[in-house]
Design an enzyme around this catalytic site. Sequence first.
Site, PDB file in Angstrom:
ATOM      1  N   ARG A 127       1.476 -46.544  12.279  1.00 27.60           N
ATOM      2  CA  ARG A 127       2.867 -46.731  11.893  1.00 27.60           C
ATOM      3  C   ARG A 127       3.619 -47.351  13.069  1.00 27.60           C
ATOM      4  O   ARG A 127       3.143 -47.336  14.195  1.00 27.60           O
ATOM      5  CB  ARG A 127       3.501 -45.393  11.505  1.00 27.60           C
ATOM      6  CG  ARG A 127       2.923 -44.792  10.247  1.00 27.60           C
ATOM      7  CD  ARG A 127       3.391 -43.357  10.064  1.00 27.60           C
ATOM      8  NE  ARG A 127       4.842 -43.281   9.971  1.00 27.60           N
ATOM      9  CZ  ARG A 127       5.549 -42.164  10.163  1.00 27.60           C
ATOM     10  NH1 ARG A 127       4.941 -41.033  10.483  1.00 27.60           N
ATOM     11  NH2 ARG A 127       6.866 -42.173  10.036  1.00 27.60           N
ATOM     12  N   ARG A 147      10.136 -25.708   7.232  1.00 28.73           N
ATOM     13  CA  ARG A 147      11.064 -25.229   8.250  1.00 28.73           C
ATOM     14  C   ARG A 147      12.290 -24.586   7.613  1.00 28.73           C
ATOM     15  O   ARG A 147      12.735 -23.516   8.025  1.00 28.73           O
ATOM     16  CB  ARG A 147      11.487 -26.388   9.159  1.00 28.73           C
ATOM     17  CG  ARG A 147      10.390 -26.868  10.092  1.00 28.73           C
ATOM     18  CD  ARG A 147      10.838 -28.071  10.905  1.00 28.73           C
ATOM     19  NE  ARG A 147       9.777 -28.518  11.822  1.00 28.73           N
ATOM     20  CZ  ARG A 147       9.488 -29.792  12.047  1.00 28.73           C
ATOM     21  NH1 ARG A 147      10.162 -30.761  11.425  1.00 28.73           N
ATOM     22  NH2 ARG A 147       8.521 -30.109  12.900  1.00 28.73           N
ATOM     23  N   ASN A 182      13.233 -41.015  12.519  1.00 28.69           N
ATOM     24  CA  ASN A 182      12.324 -40.683  13.610  1.00 28.69           C
ATOM     25  C   ASN A 182      12.968 -39.665  14.545  1.00 28.69           C
ATOM     26  O   ASN A 182      14.121 -39.257  14.362  1.00 28.69           O
ATOM     27  CB  ASN A 182      11.887 -41.944  14.355  1.00 28.69           C
ATOM     28  CG  ASN A 182      13.066 -42.724  14.930  1.00 28.69           C
ATOM     29  OD1 ASN A 182      14.058 -42.149  15.350  1.00 28.69           O
ATOM     30  ND2 ASN A 182      12.942 -44.046  14.946  1.00 28.69           N
ATOM     31  N   VAL A 183      12.207 -39.250  15.546  1.00 34.73           N
ATOM     32  CA  VAL A 183      12.682 -38.206  16.458  1.00 34.73           C
ATOM     33  C   VAL A 183      14.006 -38.592  17.105  1.00 34.73           C
ATOM     34  O   VAL A 183      14.969 -37.815  17.130  1.00 34.73           O
ATOM     35  CB  VAL A 183      11.625 -37.921  17.541  1.00 34.73           C
ATOM     36  CG1 VAL A 183      12.186 -37.004  18.621  1.00 34.73           C
ATOM     37  CG2 VAL A 183      10.384 -37.303  16.914  1.00 34.73           C
ATOM     38  N   THR A 235      16.281 -40.693  16.106  1.00 31.61           N
ATOM     39  CA  THR A 235      17.363 -40.731  15.125  1.00 31.61           C
ATOM     40  C   THR A 235      17.895 -39.339  14.845  1.00 31.61           C
ATOM     41  O   THR A 235      19.111 -39.111  14.782  1.00 31.61           O
ATOM     42  CB  THR A 235      16.868 -41.374  13.818  1.00 31.61           C
ATOM     43  OG1 THR A 235      16.479 -42.721  14.068  1.00 31.61           O
ATOM     44  CG2 THR A 235      17.960 -41.354  12.756  1.00 31.61           C
ATOM     45  N   ARG A 236      16.997 -38.374  14.691  1.00 34.26           N
ATOM     46  CA  ARG A 236      17.437 -37.015  14.385  1.00 34.26           C
ATOM     47  C   ARG A 236      18.172 -36.383  15.567  1.00 34.26           C
ATOM     48  O   ARG A 236      19.163 -35.674  15.390  1.00 34.26           O
ATOM     49  CB  ARG A 236      16.238 -36.174  13.941  1.00 34.26           C
ATOM     50  CG  ARG A 236      15.820 -36.495  12.511  1.00 34.26           C
ATOM     51  CD  ARG A 236      14.634 -35.679  12.066  1.00 34.26           C
ATOM     52  NE  ARG A 236      13.377 -36.293  12.457  1.00 34.26           N
ATOM     53  CZ  ARG A 236      12.190 -35.741  12.259  1.00 34.26           C
ATOM     54  NH1 ARG A 236      12.121 -34.534  11.695  1.00 34.26           N
ATOM     55  NH2 ARG A 236      11.087 -36.364  12.604  1.00 34.26           N
TER      56      ARG A 236
END
Length: 313
Positions: A11, A132, A151-152, A154-155
């Site tokens: 990816r 979660r 993605n990480v 962005t979060r």
Amino acid sequence: MHTNVLKIGTRGSRLALAQSEWVKGRIVSRYPDIRVELVKITTTGDRILDSPLSRIGGKGLFVKEIEDALLEGRIDLAVHSMKDVPAELPPELFLSVFPVREDPRDALIAAGCRALGDLPRGARVGTSSLRRAAQILSLRPDVRIVPLRGNVETRLRKRDEGLCDAVVLASAGLRRLSLDTPSDCLLAPDEMLSAVGQGALGLEVRRSDQAVMECLAFLNHPETETAVRAERAFLERLEGGCQVPIAGWARVEEYGLTMDGLVAELDGSRLIRDRVAGRPEQAETLGRELAERLLAAGAGQILGRIYGEAGGR
């Protein structure tokens, strides 16, 4: 595999590329004469960012297009985050190598908070994971879950922008991106059990490509392989994908293999959890046994209802 060229399908996210670059570096160090190329492939899960994954439906949202490229011979191997890989693979493909696993725990990213109990009442917690969310709500039914995709980076940015007060992310991804996270932000497995395969990478190849399998064999970590195969047998028996509230964590310890498993109601009102232990060579049998225990305790009814509401598997 071409004469001296090895093509890795991955990816295009920063995390996926970091993982694939790590694999590439190990291969090049071992075989200096082999040229390794990364082939970036966009998956369905990468394209659809405005809907929770649980609403998109289907399995293999982050791997199908990569597997298609492998089947068509456009790449020689794929590097996957194992938590994204469905329990069932195309028959022509095989997960041949599992490098040493990173920490499988989740991390809570919230100002001034080191545990879920530290969150203020009514806090907004960002996560796209039903697993979660269910475990958070089981411990803290007062908090509000905010669906969070991307993605990480962005979060994390969305938390910084005030969209939510906290986010829960895989520690492994943060570490692979060299994003510093205090160790006391890591959530203990007894309050947040990780996803099947979390923290582990899997290298997928064509079953017919013995040369590639032999080339990659040095990267395999037997304890990681044993644990992940137990977890995947557990997931397969539950007929689950990565977008249902199923958790499973196996580890090889001094006295054998231990595995914890969990199935939860979406609102956290009920968690069905159990543990099995046995010999490492029984890994897949133990994974299936754990799944049977949870099914006997009512997990089948929970999953059947969730799959039914989602319109099937």
